[in-house]
Design a protein around this motif. Structure first.
Motif, PDB file in Angstrom:
ATOM      1  N   ALA A 275       0.900  -1.043  -0.004  1.00 44.55           N
ATOM      2  CA  ALA A 275       0.068  -0.279   0.031  1.00 44.55           C
ATOM      3  C   ALA A 275       0.999   1.207   0.193  1.00 44.55           C
ATOM      4  CB  ALA A 275      -0.987  -0.169   1.078  1.00 44.55           C
ATOM      5  N   ALA A 307      -6.343 -11.025  -0.949  1.00 40.89           N
ATOM      6  CA  ALA A 307      -6.310  -9.488  -0.732  1.00 40.89           C
ATOM      7  C   ALA A 307      -6.646  -9.093   0.725  1.00 40.89           C
ATOM      8  CB  ALA A 307      -7.346  -8.832  -1.575  1.00 40.89           C
ATOM      9  N   ALA A 311      -4.289  -7.335   3.446  1.00 41.68           N
ATOM     10  CA  ALA A 311      -4.905  -6.065   4.262  1.00 41.68           C
ATOM     11  C   ALA A 311      -4.910  -6.268   5.898  1.00 41.68           C
ATOM     12  CB  ALA A 311      -6.560  -5.744   3.965  1.00 41.68           C
ATOM     13  N   VAL A 325      -6.603  -2.134  -2.228  1.00 41.42           N
ATOM     14  CA  VAL A 325      -6.463  -3.479  -2.247  1.00 41.42           C
ATOM     15  C   VAL A 325      -6.980  -4.249  -3.349  1.00 41.42           C
ATOM     16  CG1 VAL A 325      -6.436  -5.675  -0.987  1.00 41.42           C
ATOM     17  CG2 VAL A 325      -5.605  -3.409  -0.101  1.00 41.42           C
TER      18      VAL A 325
END
Length: 392
Positions: A275, A307, A311, A325
């Motif tokens: 990210a 994903a 996260a 994401v």
């Protein structure tokens, strides 16, 4: 919303579809999304845990056990195991995939033969790119160069290397770039796969990318050293990668499993900060990497699950985080691989999935089930009512 498909093309969206006569399926108000894109998978060495008893769970052990196992791989064996992964992936909503295939004196070209057949056989359900890949070094095994040339002639789509396993990482990078220039194809490196911030190969990859004008055609996978850099160095490296046009693919399951000392209860997560790298301007994808082998002794090829795992590990929580994401397994991954999903619009080729979720962010938070998949204008999956329809 109603949607009508005729001759493989979306011909109507909305209320006007009610006037069209065609087979109808009630999807019960689920979410329509473009199919997902997995930018980094190893189909050739998936599903081999039964042949590779684990004792250490380390990268060195994984390389060693897999090198032993692939000596006995046959084209038929690779095709059959790869098909298991493709079925899992298609059922989980993946419609495009980049798979590495190892080419060296142990594997020869057998794995490539099997995956080329698999690619053709499954082309109606999923688009597969094949990256001819050097896992165990190149300068120490120069005969691999001839095998890579033959792999490209056979139909591999791009070239990949692994500098950290080569006695001369810089020469390894140089030779992989030389092959890429010779065949005018993209490059995908496994790079910097540890948590020692020293001796990164990324500056050399950046240098050669810029020297040869290969921006937008180079990807690095893993790059877990990025997690160990101090914040200023990480930002400098990220901005250099972005300026050079080098993409990053983060492999959360493998990277978290193989990095960090098991003797330390406070061991790091061991994954590159995808990210943050994306915020610095780098094109970033999340991907599966390995499925049930010594590098990753679990997995189901679900990108929504991957994903969500990322996260969670990176402690992301907001709706904006989840949206970013989701892009890493959809539009960002498409850009990195060059495998673009058609828009969901009238006149476009019908390729999409239906997911039991309200939004893409919601789909990630709870790993929502994929209830249908349309590929090349044909309903290929209607779960759980029917099996996959594999074209002849």
């Amino acid at each position: 919303m109603s949607l009508n498909v005729s001759n493989g093309v979306i011909v109507a969206i909305g209320e006007q579809t009610a006037q069209l006569s065609s087979p109808r399926f009630d999807a019960g108000g689920v979410l329509i999304l473009p199919g997902l894109t997995d930018a980094h998978v190893h189909l050739d060495k998936a599903m081999i845990l039964g042949r590779c008893p684990l004792c250490e769970g380390t990268l060195a052990e994984a390389v060693r056990l897999t090198a032993q196992a692939k000596r006995s791989f046959t084209a038929e064996d690779v095709e059959a195991r790869g098909a298991q992964v493709l079925e899992l992936a298609v059922r989980a909503g993946t419609q495009r995939m980049r798979s590495f295939v190892e080419v060296d004196p142990r594997a020869g070209l057998r794995s490539l033969e099997g995956l080329l057949r698999l690619k053709r056989r499954w082309s109606g359900l999923i688009d597969v790119q094949l990256c001819a890949f050097v896992q165990e070094g190149l300068t120490n095994e120069p005969e691999t160069i001839d095998l890579l040339h033959e792999a490209m002639r056979m139909g591999a789509d791009l070239i990949g290397g692994c500098p950290y396993t080569d006695p001369d990482p810089v020469a390894h990078v140089d030779r992989i770039f030389g092959l890429a220039r010779h065949y005018n194809v993209d490059v995908d490196f496994h790079a910097d796969f540890d948590l020692d911030p020293g001796n990164s190969i990324l500056p050399e990859i950046i240098r050669q990318t810029e020297a040869f004008g290969w921006g937008g055609r180079v990807t690095v996978g893993h790059a877990t050293k990025l997690a160990a850099f101090d914040p200023d160095e990480r930002e400098r490296m990220a901005r250099s990668m972005a300026e050079a046009g080098i993409a990053l693919v983060v492999l959360p399951a493998t990277d978290a499993f193989l990095n960090g000392s098991r003797d330390n209860p406070m061991r790091p997560r061991g994954i590159a900060p995808a990210a943050q790298m994306k915020r610095f301007g780098v094109d970033v994808a999340l991907a599966t990497n390995n499925v049930q082998n010594p590098f990753t002794p679990y997995g189901d090829a679900s990108l929504l699950r991957m994903a969500g795992l990322y996260a969670n590990l990176d402690q992301l929580s907001t709706a904006a985080d989840m949206h970013s994401v989701f892009e890493m397994v959809s539009t960002d991954a498409e850009k990195i691989t060059g495998m673009l999903a058609p828009p969901i619009a009238v006149g476009a080729k019908a390729e999409f999935i239906l997911v039991a979720a309200e939004t893409a962010e919601d789909a990630i938070r709870r790993n929502a089930p994929v209830v249908a998949a349309v590929k090349r204008g044909v309903l290929r999956l209607w779960a759980p009512l029917a099996p996959l329809i594999i074209p002849d």
